[in-house]
Every structure is written in structure tokens, then in C-alpha cells.
Design an enzyme around this catalytic site. Structure first.
Site, PDB file in Angstrom:
ATOM      1  N   LYS A   1       0.689  -1.087   0.084  1.00 39.55           N
ATOM      2  CA  LYS A   1       0.035  -0.030   0.079  1.00 39.55           C
ATOM      3  C   LYS A   1       0.846   1.107   0.055  1.00 39.55           C
ATOM      4  CE  LYS A   1      -3.916   0.299   0.422  1.00 39.55           C
ATOM      5  NZ  LYS A   1      -5.040   0.531  -0.761  1.00 39.55           N
TER       6      LYS A   1
ATOM      7  N   HIS B   1      -9.980  -7.177  -5.083  1.00 40.14           N
ATOM      8  CA  HIS B   1      -9.766  -6.095  -3.893  1.00 40.14           C
ATOM      9  C   HIS B   1     -10.104  -6.491  -2.408  1.00 40.14           C
ATOM     10  CE1 HIS B   1     -11.541  -2.463  -1.978  1.00 40.14           C
ATOM     11  NE2 HIS B   1     -10.227  -1.995  -1.794  1.00 40.14           N
TER      12      HIS B   1
END
Lengths: 418, 418
Positions: free
Chosen positions: A188, A315
Site C-alpha cells: 500500500k 480487492h
């Protein structure tokens, strides 16, 4: 066949909170508690189907409105149930994406109930599994060692420690791999200046040669910064996820990026597919059954991707086991799933609402449950504990930026940042 | 859950022949007998799932090869069964469209068996019905009064009589409507010069004001003829089906046609979708589960159409009740089905392989069967009779052109004709 027994008697919606580490992202930092809603769809014969979806005030209100709409409907008429829910919400919620979260959670609960009634795992109701275990990626985050002490709360640490530079990320990846056997990694990003994140990816590539790597800055970059990063990471990334905002911006980056671009941000509803595909804005779609309308709709979405040569990944938001089970079932049925799926599960699995044992991350994969329905059972005591945690926490909506500002008042959440 | 009981023990493929009237089309005329194959998928526990697909030497050989490939597989792993069948056929059959016929028929048989095992109608396994009855269109054909006397066979008539001009087509439409209550009409064209068929459509429009009309010349026309007919029938046709051949040709016609263009000829496999949609070649897709990979794939195909704003209708070949049941189940589950479906059933229903009573064309629609599986039962005596008819007939492949030439040696089958 709409016998009374298969009619929906009640949809019980329970907001819960569970512990979440201080994970950094482009919008700020994860708060000490994450919010979800657990759905129990109760049929006239007492069968209960489970669902799980992100929490928040507005979503909870929509779920409660939807709960009234489904009473008396046949659980096997899942498409009609979704249509009824969508129609109920349409007057107050114009966004099909927002309505999708609600129909999705209810569809999963319908499928769980259908599986329990027919004695079949949910994957069988979707066409059957084409793999017995679903591979997931290690989801790496820049993070603080502990949630800071605020308003008299003590600082809260975790056993992951801090990760604020390339060495910290590589160390986190090693622990992830040791604990769960992951064979692919997603970082991330959007947290530090792009060159620092490029260095982190390069360090991962050196530490884990040949293992797929992804970077997801959540639209923290301009088009030109995205083009720069893409160029720097040529040959290193499996795909680059949402470097910049919007279908047009992604299309511009895609014209020069040497690797595929992926999204779970600019293509999040059915009406986004046509413009994205026409502009060749994405090469990988991160499906998420939680907002695309459920598990059957995820299969249908995969068919759109197949027709247009778009690769598939998946996701994840912070979630617990009901969602992990649903993700695993549908992923197991998708022949075109080209990439390992994302999951936050290692960050949150300590607080679980299901009875342990049904789901395990081993060798970087989750075996598809073979029991009826989703194959997981609700733990009523855990649900009660997490619901009480929700009630006493005072947290009602996710606010990564506000939490960051409470720690660092100078924080400016606007994007793109670089 | 892959218990022994749900494993496939055997796939029995039975070629059959049944009576077909002398229906005219762009390739010639229907022969006195039409060919189909009936599939019986037998599980270890004795459960039998039914399927039906067009016959012919090559297709029969592919079905027999596929039958060996599926033995021992779990009937609930339908996607994996399709993949195994596809892989088996790939070495000898490069066309994905041709392989699709085989995987489709077997998938329907799997779903019928799944429904019988779980006690649910097939529509429930596809997401549940969004309508209780599926509307069909009257399928009008130019036709001779009887099959001609050939090779010592006597002439064989039927109770429909001839239809060779506008008045004959209107009369046929009236009988169709009286018998079955149809509220929309499709004329199979490509038989007479375009102006005659334009006149027939105009006569139908006058006789049935406000009721949807379609014309399907099966690519008998050039692009410019297609543009001419489209212009002449502005405001009269619901849609114009396959006026000319190929995606490029259809796209050229679509640029000027005032009504939507439909196809079941230029978009018949998944790889055709992208070019057709990119070129805006079609505005209506006539789905046909028999060649798109089955019932779940038809739902997925519908999702592609939804994402691209393509309307949905349904194609039909000469068929019997197993196919009608499958068509009805899947059509019942498609929210986006905008048009009544095609069916040849009134032309062929006198020779049926299923026990009467489960399916009825009433008020122009077929009520969705609510029993387990497809909701129809095989009539073993009828199957045996139609199989013997196949064996003794000597007909092994459909040949509308050859049959026409045997009657009219000067017939030239090349298209486009006008």
C-alpha cells in the site's frame, strides 16, 4: 417452489468494531477500530444465511431500510431480492456503487442460506470450483509501531512493529511469508514520496526474486508522477494499481506504462466498464463482490473482463471471516482469475466473528470450504463482544484523515499529493 | 462435497429425428425431418439430467468424445466439466463456437441434475426468476403446403397450409396468434425479393397494429440492399435481424438503419463481442444458450450486453421440449431481456420427447416450470420412436440447400442473393 419455508422472515443487521493496526495510506492512517456489519438473514424455517459488509452510519441506515424490503421474499429469488433492495434505496441513494454494497451483502447471505438448504457449498451454486484453494497476496503496509496515546487512551501496539522504510517493509514481508506462506506481495503506497516507495519495491524485488509485486498508491500521484514511477519500476511490478485518479487519467498513464494498470477505484460500478474499456484505461480489474452486486454478479463481471481481455484480481477492505469465505468461494469459481487476491485478513483475524477452524491462510492460500453454504459458523459470543465494542467505541464512520490530523495537525489529505 | 453420489457415471447421447414442415429460408427449405440429440447425464446415484442440442454427424461425434471426458466428474463442478469437455474437443475442433454447442448441452444436463438433487428448479440455480412466464414471438415462415413427392415418398402436408405472399403470412400469423396468443411476430425472410418481404411486413403491421415485428433474412442481402430495406421499414420494425453478413457489414448498415440491428450470426462466440461492440455493429443480441456455453454463460453474456447497452432477445433452432424448458428457465432469470424470445416450437411440438403437460405456450408465453431441475420428464417410448426414425431416415446432416436443389435443380444457394 416459493414455499413458506424458504421465505425471508427477518434480516438482522449487527454493527461491529474490531481492532485494526495503525496502517498508513494515502488518506491518513487506520483508526484503532475498524467497522463492519454482520448480516443474519433468517428464513421462516429458521435457516440463517450470513453476510458481512463495511460499516458506517449511512451504510447501516441503508442496510436497515433494505432489511424491511426483503421480508417475505423467497431466498432463492436472489436476483429479485437484489432488485427489490436496489429499488428501495434508489429514492435516497442515487449512486449505483453505494447501492451495490447493500445488495451485495444481502446476496451473499441469500447464497449462504441457499447452500445450507441444499447442502451445497456456495461455490457449487456459482458453477463449481475450478481450484481447491485460492491464492492471496501478502498485503504490506507502512505502519507505526503503535496507535498513539490520545485523549487519555493508552498507546496500543501490536506484534508487527513499525515499517516506515524499505528495510521495515521487507521485514514485514518476511514475517507475512513466514506466518502465512504468501508468494506474492502488494505494498500500500501513497504514503511517502514516490522515490521512497520505488526503493521499497526494489528492496522487495531483491529480497523475494521472481515473486510478483504490486504497488497501490490509491491515486496519490499526478499523471506525470505516475508515468515516472511506472517507468522506474519497469520489469519489477506485476501491475501498478490506481496510480492516479479517474478513467481519463489512468488511460493517459496506461499509454506509456510498461506494466499493466489495475484498479478498484475508477471502475467500481457497471456503468464505468464501457468508458474504461473503450479508453483502454485498465488492464487488470480488482473485483470486489462487496460492491459489484454479490457473488453471481462477480462471475458476470469476470465475463465482461474475459470478453475484453482484462485480467482479474481481487480487492479487499479490512474484513473478517464471513467476507473471506465469500471471497474464497467466488474466487474459486473464476477460470480467468490471473492474479492472487488481496486480503487484509492477517491484520484483523485476531478479532473474529466466526467459529475458528473453517478458514486458514496456509501456503499463501485459503482452501475452499466444502461444507454447506459459506462453510463458516457465526460465534454468537464474539458477535456480541464486537457489537458492544462498536456501541462503546463511539466510532461511527471511518475517518483515516481525521485520525491522522488528530496525531499530526499539519496533515493535509488532498490528493494527488505528488 | 464431491461425494460419489454426485459423480457422473455415464452420458448417454441419443440422436433423434422429428417431423419438420417445409419452411423456407435463405439457404433453401427445411427437410421433412429435423435432427437433434438428447442427452441423459446419469449420476452414480441414478439421478438423470437432460440436455438437447442440434444433431449432425460432426456434432454427434463431438458429443460422444465429450461423453467419455465427463465420466467420474462431479456434476456440481459444472465449470470444470465444461473446461474438460472444451479441452477434449480442442485438438480436433478449433472453432470455439462449435465446441460451445457441446459444452452447452452438457452444462444444461448438469444443471437439470443439480436441480433434481437439490429439489430446486434450474431458474433458482441461476439466481431465481424475475418473471413467472417468458414471452415468445410467433415465428412466421414462408412455406410450401407440403413436402414434395421425391424418390417414391408421398407428398406430406401439414395443417398450416402454404404461405408464399403477404396474405399467406398474415393468415399464418393469425393462426399462430389464435393457437398460442403470441403478441409479437418474427418473419423469416431472405426467401423472396426484398420488396415482397417489405410488403409482407407492412401487411403484418396493418393486421396487428402496435405489435412488435421483426424480419430476419439470414444475411441474404448486400449492405446497400440492407440499407434500402431498413429505410423502407422505418417505424415498422422492432429490429432488423442479420440483414447482411459479418461484423463490418452489419456496422455499415447500422450507421444508417433507423431501427436496431440484431444478430445471432455475426456474434456467436465470446471473441466476437469486443469487435462487434467496438464497431457498434449490433444493438440487440439474440442469445442462444445452445452455443454460448450453457445457461450460466448466458447470464454472463447478458451482463456483457448490459455493460455495453446492448438489448437482449433469444434465438431458436428447430427444437423440442428439453430445449424449450432450458430456454424458459434462463430467460426467466435475465432482468435485461427486452424482447420476446424466438421459438420454432409450434412447428415441431407434435413430435415430443418429454411427457406432456410441463410446458405450454399460452398467451404468447411459457410459464417457468417450478419442479426440480428443468421440470420436464423424458418419455422413453417417444425417445425410442424418434431415435428409430433417425436410424431409418438415412438423414445424418441438415442440408436445406441440397433439399431445395432436389426439388428445384436450378436453385443457387449463394449469399448475398439481393
Amino acid at each position: 417452489m416459493a414455499t413458506t419455508a424458504t421465505r425471508i422472515r427477518e434480516l438482522i443487521v449487527t454493527p461491529i468494531a474490531f481492532r485494526d493496526p495503525p496502517l498508513l495510506n494515502a488518506s491518513g492512517v487506520h483508526e484503532p477500530l475498524a467497522l463492519r456489519c454482520v448480516l443474519q438473514l433468517v428464513l421462516e424455517d429458521g435457516t440463517v444465511g450470513l453476510g458481512e459488509t463495511p460499516g458506517g452510519t449511512a451504510r447501516l441506515a441503508r442496510l436497515q431500510a433494505a432489511a424491511k424490503a426483503v421480508v417475505g421474499m423467497d431466498v432463492f429469488q436472489a436476483t429479485a431480492v437484489s432488485a427489490a433492495v436496489d429499488a428501495t434505496l434508489r429514492s435516497t441513494e442515487p449512486s449505483s456503487h453505494e447501492r451495490g454494497w447493500i445488495t451485495s451483502a444481502i446476496e451473499v447471505a441469500c447464497l449462504d442460506a441457499q447452500g445450507r438448504l441444499t447442502g451445497r457449498p456456495v461455490s457449487d451454486l456459482l458453477g463449481g470450483r475450478v481450484r481447491d484453494a485460492v491464492p492471496f497476496a501478502a498485503y504490506l503496509f507502512y505502519k507505526w509501531a503503535e496507535h498513539p496515546a490520545l485523549d487519555g487512551d493508552p498507546a496500543v501496539g501490536d506484534d508487527w512493529g513499525a515499517a516506515l522504510d524499505p528495510a521495515g517493509i521487507v521485514e514485514q514481508a518476511r514475517v507475512m511469508q513466514q506466518r502465512y506462506g504468501f508468494r506474492s506481495f502488494k505494498l500500500k503506497g501513497g504514503v511517502f514520496p514516490p522515490d521512497e516507495e520505488i526503493a521499497a519495491i526494489r528492496a522487495l524485488a531483491e529480497a523475494f526474486p521472481g515473486q510478483p509485486l504490486r504497488l497501490d498508491p490509491n491515486t496519490a500521484w499526478t499523471v506525470s508522477t505516475s508515468q515516472y514511477v511506472a517507468n522506474e519500476l519497469d520489469g519489477v511490478l506485476e501491475y501498478l494499481e490506481d496510480p492516479t485518479a479517474g478513467i481519463e487519467g489512468m488511460a493517459e498513464v496506461a499509454r506509456t506504462a510498461p506494466m499493466p494498470l489495475a484498479t478498484n477505484m475508477c471502475v467500481i460500478a457497471w456503468e464505468h466498464l464501457r468508458p474504461a474499456l473503450e479508453q483502454n484505461a485498465i488492464q487488470v480489474l480488482l473485483t470486489d463482490h462487496h460492491y459489484w452486486g454479490g457473488l453471481r454478479r462477480t462471475r458476470e463481471l469476470a465475463a465482461v473482463c474475459e470478453a475484453f481481455g482484462i485480467a482479474l484480481s481481487m480487492h479487499s477492505n479490512s474484513h473478517l471471516g464471513i467476507s473471506l469465505a465469500a471471497m474464497t468461494h467466488v474466487a474459486a469459481t473464476l477460470p480467468g482469475l490471473d492474479h492472487s487476491c488481496d486480503t487484509h485478513y492477517p491484520w484483523n483475524s485476531a478479532d473474529e466473528v466466526i467459529v475458528p477452524g473453517a478458514l486458514e491462510l496456509r501456503d499463501g492460500a485459503v482452501a475452499v470450504p466444502t461444507g454447506p453454504g459459506l462453510g463458516v459458523e457465526l460465534d454468537p459470543e464474539a458477535l456480541d463482544r464486537l457489537h458492544r465494542l462498536y456501541l462503546t467505541s463511539g466510532i461511527r464512520d471511518r475517518d483515516d484523515s481525521g485520525y491522522m490530523r488528530s496525531v499530526r495537525p499539519e496533515y493535509e489529505p488532498g490528493l494527488p499529493r505528488w
